[in-house]
Design an enzyme around this catalytic site. Sequence first.
Site, PDB file in Angstrom:
ATOM      1  N   GLU A 119       3.898  -5.059   7.554  1.00  0.00           N
ATOM      2  CA  GLU A 119       3.071  -3.996   8.146  1.00  0.00           C
ATOM      3  C   GLU A 119       3.419  -3.699   9.594  1.00  0.00           C
ATOM      4  OE1 GLU A 119       1.913  -6.555   6.330  1.00  0.00           O
ATOM      5  OE2 GLU A 119       0.449  -5.830   4.876  1.00  0.00           O
TER       6      GLU A 119
ATOM      7  N   GLY B 129       0.684  -5.034   1.157  1.00  0.00           N
ATOM      8  CA  GLY B 129      -0.443  -5.196   0.234  1.00  0.00           C
ATOM      9  C   GLY B 129      -0.047  -5.810  -1.096  1.00  0.00           C
TER      10      GLY B 129
ATOM     11  N   GLU C   1      -0.197  -9.367  -0.520  1.00  0.00           N
ATOM     12  CA  GLU C   1      -1.614  -9.744  -0.386  1.00  0.00           C
ATOM     13  C   GLU C   1      -2.278  -9.921  -1.750  1.00  0.00           C
ATOM     14  OE1 GLU C   1      -2.084  -6.553   2.557  1.00  0.00           O
ATOM     15  OE2 GLU C   1      -3.107  -8.020   3.811  1.00  0.00           O
TER      16      GLU C   1
ATOM     17  N   ALA D 211       0.864  -1.178   0.000  1.00  0.00           N
ATOM     18  CA  ALA D 211       0.000   0.000   0.000  1.00  0.00           C
ATOM     19  C   ALA D 211       0.902   1.230   0.000  1.00  0.00           C
ATOM     20  CB  ALA D 211      -0.878  -0.022   1.241  1.00  0.00           C
TER      21      ALA D 211
HETATM   22  N1  CAA Z   1       4.538   3.359  -0.557  1.00  0.00           N
HETATM   23  C1  CAA Z   1       4.896   4.523  -1.108  1.00  0.00           C
HETATM   24  N2  CAA Z   1       6.100   4.737  -1.670  1.00  0.00           N
HETATM   25  C2  CAA Z   1       6.972   3.715  -1.670  1.00  0.00           C
HETATM   26  C3  CAA Z   1       6.660   2.463  -1.120  1.00  0.00           C
HETATM   27  C4  CAA Z   1       5.363   2.298  -0.553  1.00  0.00           C
HETATM   28  N3  CAA Z   1       4.948   1.124  -0.047  1.00  0.00           N
HETATM   29  N4  CAA Z   1       7.724   1.654  -1.247  1.00  0.00           N
HETATM   30  C5  CAA Z   1       8.671   2.374  -1.872  1.00  0.00           C
HETATM   31  N5  CAA Z   1       8.210   3.616  -2.128  1.00  0.00           N
HETATM   32  C6  CAA Z   1       8.927   4.716  -2.780  1.00  0.00           C
HETATM   33  C7  CAA Z   1      10.008   5.295  -1.897  1.00  0.00           C
HETATM   34  O1  CAA Z   1       9.447   6.245  -1.002  1.00  0.00           O
HETATM   35  C8  CAA Z   1      10.916   5.924  -2.909  1.00  0.00           C
HETATM   36  O2  CAA Z   1      10.359   7.132  -3.348  1.00  0.00           O
HETATM   37  P1  CAA Z   1      11.295   8.429  -3.615  1.00  0.00           P
HETATM   38  O3  CAA Z   1      12.231   7.985  -4.717  1.00  0.00           O
HETATM   39  O4  CAA Z   1      10.339   9.465  -4.031  1.00  0.00           O
HETATM   40  O5  CAA Z   1      11.992   8.700  -2.350  1.00  0.00           O
HETATM   41  C9  CAA Z   1      10.835   4.952  -4.077  1.00  0.00           C
HETATM   42  O6  CAA Z   1       9.646   4.192  -3.885  1.00  0.00           O
HETATM   43  C10 CAA Z   1      12.008   3.984  -4.105  1.00  0.00           C
HETATM   44  O7  CAA Z   1      12.076   3.356  -2.844  1.00  0.00           O
HETATM   45  P2  CAA Z   1      13.438   3.208  -2.015  1.00  0.00           P
HETATM   46  O8  CAA Z   1      14.335   4.361  -2.299  1.00  0.00           O
HETATM   47  O9  CAA Z   1      13.089   2.943  -0.589  1.00  0.00           O
HETATM   48  O10 CAA Z   1      14.044   1.902  -2.706  1.00  0.00           O
HETATM   49  P3  CAA Z   1      14.979   0.809  -2.056  1.00  0.00           P
HETATM   50  O11 CAA Z   1      15.345  -0.111  -3.150  1.00  0.00           O
HETATM   51  O12 CAA Z   1      16.073   1.428  -1.257  1.00  0.00           O
HETATM   52  O13 CAA Z   1      14.048   0.019  -0.994  1.00  0.00           O
HETATM   53  C11 CAA Z   1      12.088  -1.177  -0.325  1.00  0.00           C
HETATM   54  C12 CAA Z   1      12.974  -0.705  -1.469  1.00  0.00           C
HETATM   55  C13 CAA Z   1      12.853  -2.147   0.583  1.00  0.00           C
HETATM   56  C14 CAA Z   1      10.888  -1.892  -0.955  1.00  0.00           C
HETATM   57  C15 CAA Z   1      11.623   0.031   0.505  1.00  0.00           C
HETATM   58  O14 CAA Z   1      11.151   1.051  -0.369  1.00  0.00           O
HETATM   59  C16 CAA Z   1      10.511  -0.292   1.456  1.00  0.00           C
HETATM   60  O15 CAA Z   1      10.752  -0.865   2.514  1.00  0.00           O
HETATM   61  N6  CAA Z   1       9.264   0.086   1.103  1.00  0.00           N
HETATM   62  C17 CAA Z   1       8.117  -0.147   1.948  1.00  0.00           C
HETATM   63  C18 CAA Z   1       7.624  -1.585   1.822  1.00  0.00           C
HETATM   64  C19 CAA Z   1       6.498  -1.823   2.791  1.00  0.00           C
HETATM   65  O16 CAA Z   1       6.656  -1.740   3.987  1.00  0.00           O
HETATM   66  N7  CAA Z   1       5.313  -2.155   2.267  1.00  0.00           N
HETATM   67  C20 CAA Z   1       4.148  -2.433   3.037  1.00  0.00           C
HETATM   68  C21 CAA Z   1       3.256  -1.228   3.088  1.00  0.00           C
HETATM   69  S1  CAA Z   1       1.975  -1.378   4.312  1.00  0.00           S
HETATM   70  C22 CAA Z   1       0.713  -2.168   3.507  1.00  0.00           C
HETATM   71  O17 CAA Z   1       0.845  -2.645   2.414  1.00  0.00           O
HETATM   72  C23 CAA Z   1      -0.574  -2.173   4.302  1.00  0.00           C
HETATM   73  C24 CAA Z   1      -1.572  -3.201   3.882  1.00  0.00           C
HETATM   74  O18 CAA Z   1      -1.625  -4.280   4.382  1.00  0.00           O
HETATM   75  C25 CAA Z   1      -2.600  -2.887   2.900  1.00  0.00           C
END
Ligand code: CAA
Length: 256
Positions: free
Chosen positions: A132, A109, A112, A64
């Site tokens: 999450e 998500g 999921e 998400a």
């Molecule tokens: N939401 C919004 N933006 C995201 C994102 C997310 N889930 N994941 C990555 N991005 C964005 C980053 O903010 C970044 O944007 P900017 O370039 O504008 O700064 C861009 O994507 C690239 O990301 P990174 O620079 O972080 O890339 P990385 O290769 O260093 O790391 C990653 C990649 C490990 C996936 C890291 O981005 C990360 O941990 N992301 C979050 C993953 C996460 O926790 N997802 C679960 C979300 S909660 C959910 O899904 C709730 C549910 O149950 C419905």
Amino acid sequence: MADTVRLDVTDGVATVTIDRPDALNALNVDTLGALRDALAEAEDADARALVLTGAGEKAFIAGADIAAMSEMDTAEAQAYADLGHDVANAIEQFPAPAIAAINGYAFGGGMEMALACDLRVASERALLGQTEIDLGIIPGWGATQRLPRLVDDETARRLVFFGDRLDATDAHEEGLVGEVVAHDELDDHVQDLAAELAAQPATAMRAAKEALNQSHETTLAGGLAFERRTWAGLFGSHDQREGMRAFVEDRDPDFE
Ligand code: CAA
């Protein structure tokens, strides 16, 4: 459809690509809505197999949209959860098999959406996790229910409680994905698999998916009753007659 989701339907195979690589294909409200529309369009096109994947080299779906969620109040979060569930349900109930081609990160998500698919094929570069808990929340688009139905209960609890990120090999060992392939071979391999599914007798495939889905929905007696009814209901269909006649006449069947 928003330009963050692409749909291609070729030879009965619908390929839906989340195309928001700058945000690692995170599903904000617009993208989720577009994904829901793409699934409806694929169904209208009578797709006989569905492939879900992500654009770019790094991500399937990174979950998400965290930036958007960080501003949400409870009512907005509820609407977001409802939309995410609608989309996951639409994949699960899509009237043909769905394959997740997990080409990179599948977190929260994103995982999921993969769990709602019938089959999961991971690139050797994939990383998967219900992450999450690290954000102070729980999975919100179905993992607390679909994960323990896919892997064993303790594995599901460990994934949700610790938020571990599994590489493709570990994900395969835990039963989260059905197979792991070389990154460069993922698209071709999944398209081959989808073409094979699309060539199967469509009515029977739809019935098979519905009956298998029942095993997650109802009691054993209820599911067995569903299977009996569905099995008998296939008799008289073109594909049933053709499939059996072809066997008797020792030739290949010509399915509808
Ligand atoms: N939401 C919004 N933006 C995201 C994102 C997310 N889930 N994941 C990555 N991005 C964005 C980053 O903010 C970044 O944007 P900017 O370039 O504008 O700064 C861009 O994507 C690239 O990301 P990174 O620079 O972080 O890339 P990385 O290769 O260093 O790391 C990653 C990649 C490990 C996936 C890291 O981005 C990360 O941990 N992301 C979050 C993953 C996460 O926790 N997802 C679960 C979300 S909660 C959910 O899904 C709730 C549910 O149950 C419905």
